[in-house]
Motif scaffolding. Structure first.
Motif, mmCIF file in Angstrom:
data_model
loop_
_atom_site.group_PDB
_atom_site.id
_atom_site.type_symbol
_atom_site.label_atom_id
_atom_site.label_comp_id
_atom_site.label_asym_id
_atom_site.label_seq_id
_atom_site.Cartn_x
_atom_site.Cartn_y
_atom_site.Cartn_z
ATOM 1 N N ALA A 184 4.427 -2.978 3.635
ATOM 2 C CA ALA A 184 4.147 -1.597 3.232
ATOM 3 C C ALA A 184 4.764 -0.580 4.175
ATOM 4 N N ASN A 185 5.228 0.508 3.576
ATOM 5 C CA ASN A 185 5.534 1.731 4.318
ATOM 6 C C ASN A 185 4.250 2.527 4.282
ATOM 7 N N LEU A 186 3.363 2.260 5.239
ATOM 8 C CA LEU A 186 1.998 2.791 5.170
ATOM 9 C C LEU A 186 1.965 4.312 5.290
ATOM 10 N N PRO A 187 1.149 4.973 4.462
ATOM 11 C CA PRO A 187 0.939 6.412 4.665
ATOM 12 C C PRO A 187 0.446 6.649 6.092
ATOM 13 N N TYR A 188 1.039 7.618 6.779
ATOM 14 C CA TYR A 188 0.729 7.833 8.196
ATOM 15 C C TYR A 188 -0.765 8.053 8.456
ATOM 16 N N ASN A 189 -1.457 8.658 7.491
ATOM 17 C CA ASN A 189 -2.847 9.043 7.767
ATOM 18 C C ASN A 189 -3.848 7.888 7.658
ATOM 19 N N VAL A 190 -3.436 6.730 7.119
ATOM 20 C CA VAL A 190 -4.371 5.600 7.020
ATOM 21 C C VAL A 190 -3.806 4.318 7.637
ATOM 22 N N GLY A 191 -2.589 4.375 8.148
ATOM 23 C CA GLY A 191 -1.915 3.169 8.615
ATOM 24 C C GLY A 191 -2.669 2.397 9.680
ATOM 25 N N THR A 192 -3.101 3.088 10.735
ATOM 26 C CA THR A 192 -3.767 2.389 11.842
ATOM 27 C C THR A 192 -5.102 1.822 11.402
ATOM 28 N N GLU A 193 -5.848 2.586 10.596
ATOM 29 C CA GLU A 193 -7.151 2.099 10.133
ATOM 30 C C GLU A 193 -7.009 0.834 9.294
ATOM 31 N N LEU A 194 -6.017 0.808 8.407
ATOM 32 C CA LEU A 194 -5.790 -0.400 7.604
ATOM 33 C C LEU A 194 -5.406 -1.583 8.482
ATOM 34 N N LEU A 195 -4.538 -1.354 9.461
ATOM 35 C CA LEU A 195 -4.130 -2.438 10.356
ATOM 36 C C LEU A 195 -5.342 -3.024 11.080
ATOM 37 N N VAL A 196 -6.191 -2.159 11.626
ATOM 38 C CA VAL A 196 -7.375 -2.641 12.358
ATOM 39 C C VAL A 196 -8.271 -3.463 11.428
ATOM 40 N N ARG A 197 -8.433 -3.026 10.201
ATOM 41 C CA ARG A 197 -9.244 -3.795 9.239
ATOM 42 C C ARG A 197 -8.646 -5.175 8.990
ATOM 43 N N TRP A 198 -7.332 -5.224 8.820
ATOM 44 C CA TRP A 198 -6.679 -6.513 8.552
ATOM 45 C C TRP A 198 -6.740 -7.448 9.757
ATOM 46 N N LEU A 199 -6.829 -6.873 10.948
ATOM 47 C CA LEU A 199 -6.889 -7.690 12.175
ATOM 48 C C LEU A 199 -8.308 -8.106 12.538
ATOM 49 N N THR A 200 -9.310 -7.499 11.893
ATOM 50 C CA THR A 200 -10.707 -7.766 12.290
ATOM 51 C C THR A 200 -11.574 -8.190 11.098
ATOM 52 N N ILE A 252 0.855 -1.190 0.000
ATOM 53 C CA ILE A 252 0.000 0.000 0.000
ATOM 54 C C ILE A 252 0.889 1.238 0.000
ATOM 55 N N GLY A 253 0.599 2.175 -0.892
ATOM 56 C CA GLY A 253 1.340 3.439 -0.918
ATOM 57 C C GLY A 253 2.782 3.301 -1.343
ATOM 58 N N PRO A 254 3.050 2.722 -2.523
ATOM 59 C CA PRO A 254 4.443 2.528 -2.945
ATOM 60 C C PRO A 254 5.179 3.823 -3.281
ATOM 61 N N GLY A 255 4.442 4.901 -3.576
ATOM 62 C CA GLY A 255 5.114 6.154 -3.939
ATOM 63 C C GLY A 255 5.985 5.952 -5.161
ATOM 64 N N PRO A 256 7.249 6.405 -5.127
ATOM 65 C CA PRO A 256 8.137 6.234 -6.282
ATOM 66 C C PRO A 256 8.670 4.813 -6.444
ATOM 67 N N GLY A 257 8.347 3.912 -5.494
ATOM 68 C CA GLY A 257 8.659 2.503 -5.695
ATOM 69 C C GLY A 257 9.901 1.961 -5.023
ATOM 70 N N GLY A 258 10.400 2.629 -4.015
ATOM 71 C CA GLY A 258 11.601 2.138 -3.335
ATOM 72 C C GLY A 258 11.403 0.775 -2.706
ATOM 73 N N LEU A 259 10.327 0.616 -1.922
ATOM 74 C CA LEU A 259 10.057 -0.675 -1.290
ATOM 75 C C LEU A 259 9.617 -1.693 -2.344
ATOM 76 N N THR A 260 8.893 -1.234 -3.349
ATOM 77 C CA THR A 260 8.462 -2.113 -4.442
ATOM 78 C C THR A 260 9.676 -2.789 -5.072
ATOM 79 N N ARG A 261 10.686 -2.005 -5.339
ATOM 80 C CA ARG A 261 11.908 -2.550 -5.935
ATOM 81 C C ARG A 261 12.611 -3.508 -4.971
ATOM 82 N N GLY A 262 12.594 -3.172 -3.689
ATOM 83 C CA GLY A 262 13.172 -4.070 -2.693
ATOM 84 C C GLY A 262 12.459 -5.416 -2.677
ATOM 85 N N LEU A 263 11.130 -5.392 -2.738
ATOM 86 C CA LEU A 263 10.336 -6.628 -2.717
ATOM 87 C C LEU A 263 10.624 -7.490 -3.949
ATOM 88 N N LEU A 264 10.685 -6.847 -5.100
ATOM 89 C CA LEU A 264 10.942 -7.586 -6.341
ATOM 90 C C LEU A 264 12.374 -8.113 -6.381
#
Length: 279
Positions: free
Chosen positions: A121-137, A54-66
């Motif tokens: 993911a390097n989650l965007p700060y403004n949605v990180g906690t909400e996404l985590l709670v959804r994934w846990l519930t 989620i939120g790859p931006g310019p793709g730094g983590l994306t490239r790391g994952l690949l």
């Protein structure tokens, strides 16, 4: 050429595509590709897994994952400015990167993923906690994901792994630890990011348990925990009085002193109380 693949360094990518981070989107870009590859490694062996980012931006983590061998990556990016840079990564890793221009809070990623699935993911700060709670519930457990490897503000990371009696212990710790093993696996200073945030960050790795750690109805447990911590300075008999008229008796029945406060109650005790109330 960067250190992990044949693509340009991220600073050049950001300059070429004019990708200044947007505060409104909670963006802070990680430019060190050695760091992003290290984060990818915290997720374990990715060669047999689809990865949701989620939120790859310019793709730094994306490239790391690949580069670390992810079978496939689904990158969900709300900011259309980043799509050309991500398209260049997709071209360099044929058939292994799918980019979806969407709001992660509104997208069902399952149509795009094949199990096993890991979320990194390097989650965007403004949605990180909400996404985590959804994934846990989710409605059903086990969830669609095997593990979550997520970057948060350090304060949020500490809340996820907190133990009873600590200031950070609360609803997030209960939600995470009821159904997953959670640990902090990396810490990052503000200067690792562009622009530097005002706080330190940390990576949390959560592994889904096959079943919850203790039996309890998820909705009842969530209600009990939310009410207990909404008034965390009050004694439990006062904080939970709206849940049941005989709450003091119920607390005593499961071995909890009604004069205790929420931050002292263990996960196992919360589950026992939820079973008593829900039963």
């Amino acid at each position: 050429m960067s250190g992990i693949d044949a693509l340009p360094p991220l600073r050049q990518v950001i300059a070429d595509h004019d990708l200044s981070a947007k505060k409104a989107l909670g963006q802070n870009f990680l430019l060190d590709l050695n760091l992003t590859a290290k984060i990818a490694r915290q997720a374990g062996d990715l060669s047999g897994a689809d990865v949701l980012e989620i939120g790859p931006g310019p793709g730094g983590l994306t490239r790391g994952l690949l580069a670390e061998g992810a079978r496939r990556v689904l990158a969900v990016e709300k900011d259309a400015r980043c799509l050309p840079a991500l398209a260049e990564i997709a071209k360099a890793y044929p058939g292994r990167l799918e980019v979806v221009n969407a709001d992660a809070l509104k997208l069902d990623p399952l149509a795009h993923l094949s199990p096993p699935v890991r979320v990194v993911a390097n989650l965007p700060y403004n949605v990180g906690t909400e996404l985590l709670v959804r994934w846990l519930t989710p409605a059903e457990w086990p969830p669609f994901w095997q593990s979550l490897t997520l970057m948060f503000q350090r304060e949020v990371a500490e809340r996820i792994v907190a133990v009873p009696g600590s200031k950070a212990y609360g609803r997030l710790a209960i939600l995470a630890q009821w159904r997953a093993d959670a640990r902090i696996v990396m810490s990052l200073p503000p200067e690792a990011f562009t622009p530097p945030p005002k706080v330190s960050s940390a990576v949390v790795h959560l592994t889904a348990l096959p079943a919850p750690r203790y039996p309890a109805d998820a909705k009842v447990l969530e209600r009990v925990v939310a009410q207990a911590f909404n008034q965390r300075r009050k004694m439990l008999r006062a904080a939970l009085k709206g849940l049941a008229p005989d709450i003091e008796d119920r607390l005593r029945a499961v071995g909890i002193d009604p004069t205790r406060r929420a931050e002292t109650v263990t996960l196992e005790e919360f589950c026992a109380l939820a079973r008593d109330i829900g039963g």
